[in-house]
Scaffold this active site. Structure first.
Site, PDB file in Angstrom:
ATOM      1  N   CYS A   1       1.620 -36.190  17.338  1.00  0.00           N
ATOM      2  CA  CYS A   1       1.751 -35.265  16.206  1.00  0.00           C
ATOM      3  C   CYS A   1       1.534 -35.988  14.876  1.00  0.00           C
ATOM      4  O   CYS A   1       2.272 -36.925  14.542  1.00  0.00           O
ATOM      5  CB  CYS A   1       3.142 -34.618  16.217  1.00  0.00           C
ATOM      6  SG  CYS A   1       3.388 -33.458  14.845  1.00  0.00           S
TER       7      CYS A   1
ATOM      8  N   CYS B   1       6.845 -37.574  30.163  1.00  0.00           N
ATOM      9  CA  CYS B   1       5.720 -37.622  29.207  1.00  0.00           C
ATOM     10  C   CYS B   1       6.171 -37.254  27.801  1.00  0.00           C
ATOM     11  O   CYS B   1       6.903 -36.291  27.586  1.00  0.00           O
ATOM     12  CB  CYS B   1       4.624 -36.658  29.666  1.00  0.00           C
ATOM     13  SG  CYS B   1       3.186 -36.594  28.580  1.00  0.00           S
TER      14      CYS B   1
ATOM     15  N   CYS C   1      -1.325 -31.680  19.742  1.00  0.00           N
ATOM     16  CA  CYS C   1      -0.352 -31.727  20.846  1.00  0.00           C
ATOM     17  C   CYS C   1      -0.901 -31.100  22.118  1.00  0.00           C
ATOM     18  O   CYS C   1      -0.510 -31.486  23.229  1.00  0.00           O
ATOM     19  CB  CYS C   1       0.970 -31.077  20.436  1.00  0.00           C
ATOM     20  SG  CYS C   1       0.872 -29.326  20.013  1.00  0.00           S
TER      21      CYS C   1
ATOM     22  N   CYS D   1      -3.512 -26.798  13.936  1.00  0.00           N
ATOM     23  CA  CYS D   1      -3.590 -28.157  14.474  1.00  0.00           C
ATOM     24  C   CYS D   1      -3.442 -28.068  15.988  1.00  0.00           C
ATOM     25  O   CYS D   1      -2.553 -27.370  16.477  1.00  0.00           O
ATOM     26  CB  CYS D   1      -2.477 -29.022  13.883  1.00  0.00           C
ATOM     27  SG  CYS D   1      -2.427 -30.705  14.547  1.00  0.00           S
TER      28      CYS D   1
ATOM     29  N   CYS E   1       2.802 -35.479  23.442  1.00  0.00           N
ATOM     30  CA  CYS E   1       2.728 -34.545  22.314  1.00  0.00           C
ATOM     31  C   CYS E   1       3.578 -35.008  21.140  1.00  0.00           C
ATOM     32  O   CYS E   1       3.188 -34.855  19.975  1.00  0.00           O
ATOM     33  CB  CYS E   1       3.109 -33.131  22.756  1.00  0.00           C
ATOM     34  SG  CYS E   1       4.758 -32.958  23.463  1.00  0.00           S
TER      35      CYS E   1
ATOM     36  N   ASP F   1       2.721 -11.456  19.216  1.00  0.00           N
ATOM     37  CA  ASP F   1       2.955 -12.230  18.011  1.00  0.00           C
ATOM     38  C   ASP F   1       3.076 -11.318  16.785  1.00  0.00           C
ATOM     39  O   ASP F   1       2.603 -11.644  15.716  1.00  0.00           O
ATOM     40  CB  ASP F   1       1.793 -13.230  17.830  1.00  0.00           C
ATOM     41  CG  ASP F   1       2.097 -14.299  16.794  1.00  0.00           C
ATOM     42  OD1 ASP F   1       3.280 -14.526  16.514  1.00  0.00           O
ATOM     43  OD2 ASP F   1       1.149 -14.896  16.261  1.00  0.00           O
TER      44      ASP F   1
END
Length: 357
Positions: free
Chosen positions: A206, A199, A252, A249, A202, A142
């Site tokens: 949100c 599905c 999800c 957050c 998520c 990252d």
């Protein structure tokens, strides 16, 4: 075709996976550098402006999608997965459901993953360099223009879920990923197949409806972006939707059925520090800058800085139940030297029907 050499690289690939697991990685996969399909999708995402103020997502051109342009001679990517789900952390839904609490994304409750991942990847690279001559490599986590999820998916570590995070069939999604770019012609692994099916949990959960379609996230609406990457004022319309999520957050991931298979991390560095899994907004808002720096030293949270931290908590306090403690905490900072903090504090006070002229 040099069979002896092929066998040697095949054995090296086996050794790399064994060494990686000994270092604490949950999985290691190997892939080539062909990201043509991902490049098209990434450019479409940029063209729609979904990256918001994250200029770095666009400015590197094709280096992000063509590994050999970023690191010359790269022909393979070793992708690594490291579990981070902390043991004995307070239940996330309980914290989110208590408006007086500050919810911090589970990945940030311990030490900064950048340092932990980089150190382990470097140790793995050192072992590879000891085993084979003329190896070239560079490690990432990252930290550079790298399409981490696309590479990890090709390396067989999981599939890209509809929330765009990587999901592993046997381990859920509570993990970090990192890479080693190398010039070694290692055998490649089979890409993972997708198992989201029909599905849409998520998308439905949100808070800001940032997942605008399966596999498409508008970062400008995402709470992780708003509380971490965005350095300016949080859009007023989105503030009430943030609730008490002051850093990131997890909704999800929390709702994802595959996370019933998530593994608790064995990595001590990712265990909860400073009680951040169970702390009130008022407590966090009361920290001095020195206290913030002391408690967040070595944490991923440290990089957003004190001003942005207070901005986020002011929004949380604006969404909190009205109590004398909440109002008093906000009143104490209504004349803060930072215009950014001031603006969010005044908004928060207005949420409690308290106005100032």
């Amino acid at each position: 075709m040099n069979t002896t050499l092929d066998n040697a690289y095949a054995q090296l690939a086996v050794d790399i996976k064994r060494w990686g697991q000994a270092l604490g990685f949950a999985d290691i996969g190997i892939t080539d550098t062909d990201l043509k399909h991902a490049e098209v999708e990434h450019q479409q995402w940029i063209d729609k402006g979904f990256h918001g103020d994250m200029d770095y997502m666009a400015k590197h051109g094709t280096k992000r999608t063509r590994p050999a342009e970023l690191v010359p001679n790269t022909i393979r990517v070793i992708s690594a997965r490291l579990d981070y789900k902390p043991p004995q952390a307070k239940d996330s839904w309980q914290v989110i459901g208590d408006g007086q609490q500050a919810f911090i994304s589970r990945y940030a409750l311990g030490r900064d993953y950048h340092k932990v991942m980089r150190q382990k990847l470097q140790q793995l690279s050192d072992q590879i360099a000891q085993a084979v001559a003329n190896v070239e490599y560079r490690v990432f986590t990252d930290s550079a223009p790298v399409l981490e999820v696309a590479l990890a998916e090709k390396a067989g570590l999981g599939w890209r879920g509809k929330h765009t995070l990587l999901i592993n069939k046997n381990h859920g999604s509570w993990f970090f990923i990192g890479e080693i770019y190398t010039n070694l012609p290692l055998p490649i692994d089979t890409p993972a197949s997708a198992h989201c099916g029909t599905c849409t949990a998520c998308l439905d959960i949100c808070p800001t409806q940032a997942i605008v379609a399966p596999y498409k996230v508008d970062a400008r609406r995402c709470i992780s972006y708003l509380t971490i990457e965005l350095k300016t004022a949080i859009p007023i319309a989105l503030r009430p939707l943030i609730g008490n999520r002051v850093y990131g957050c997890d909704d999800c991931q929390l709702i994802c059925p595959w996370n019933k298979f998530a593994q608790v991390t064995p990595e001590q560095d990712f265990h909860v520090r400073h009680g951040l899994d169970d702390i009130t907004l008022v407590t966090c808002f009361g920290w001095s800058e020195a206290e913030f720096k002391e408690k967040m030293a070595g944490s991923a949270i440290y990089r957003i800085g004190y001003t942005q931290w207070l901005r986020n908590i002011a929004v949380g306090l604006g969404n909190a139940p009205t109590t004398p403690e909440v109002v008093q905490a906000l009143e104490m900072r209504k004349n803060d030297a930072s215009p950014l903090i001031q603006e969010h504090v005044m908004w928060a006070l207005s949420q409690h029907q308290i106005t100032h002229t």
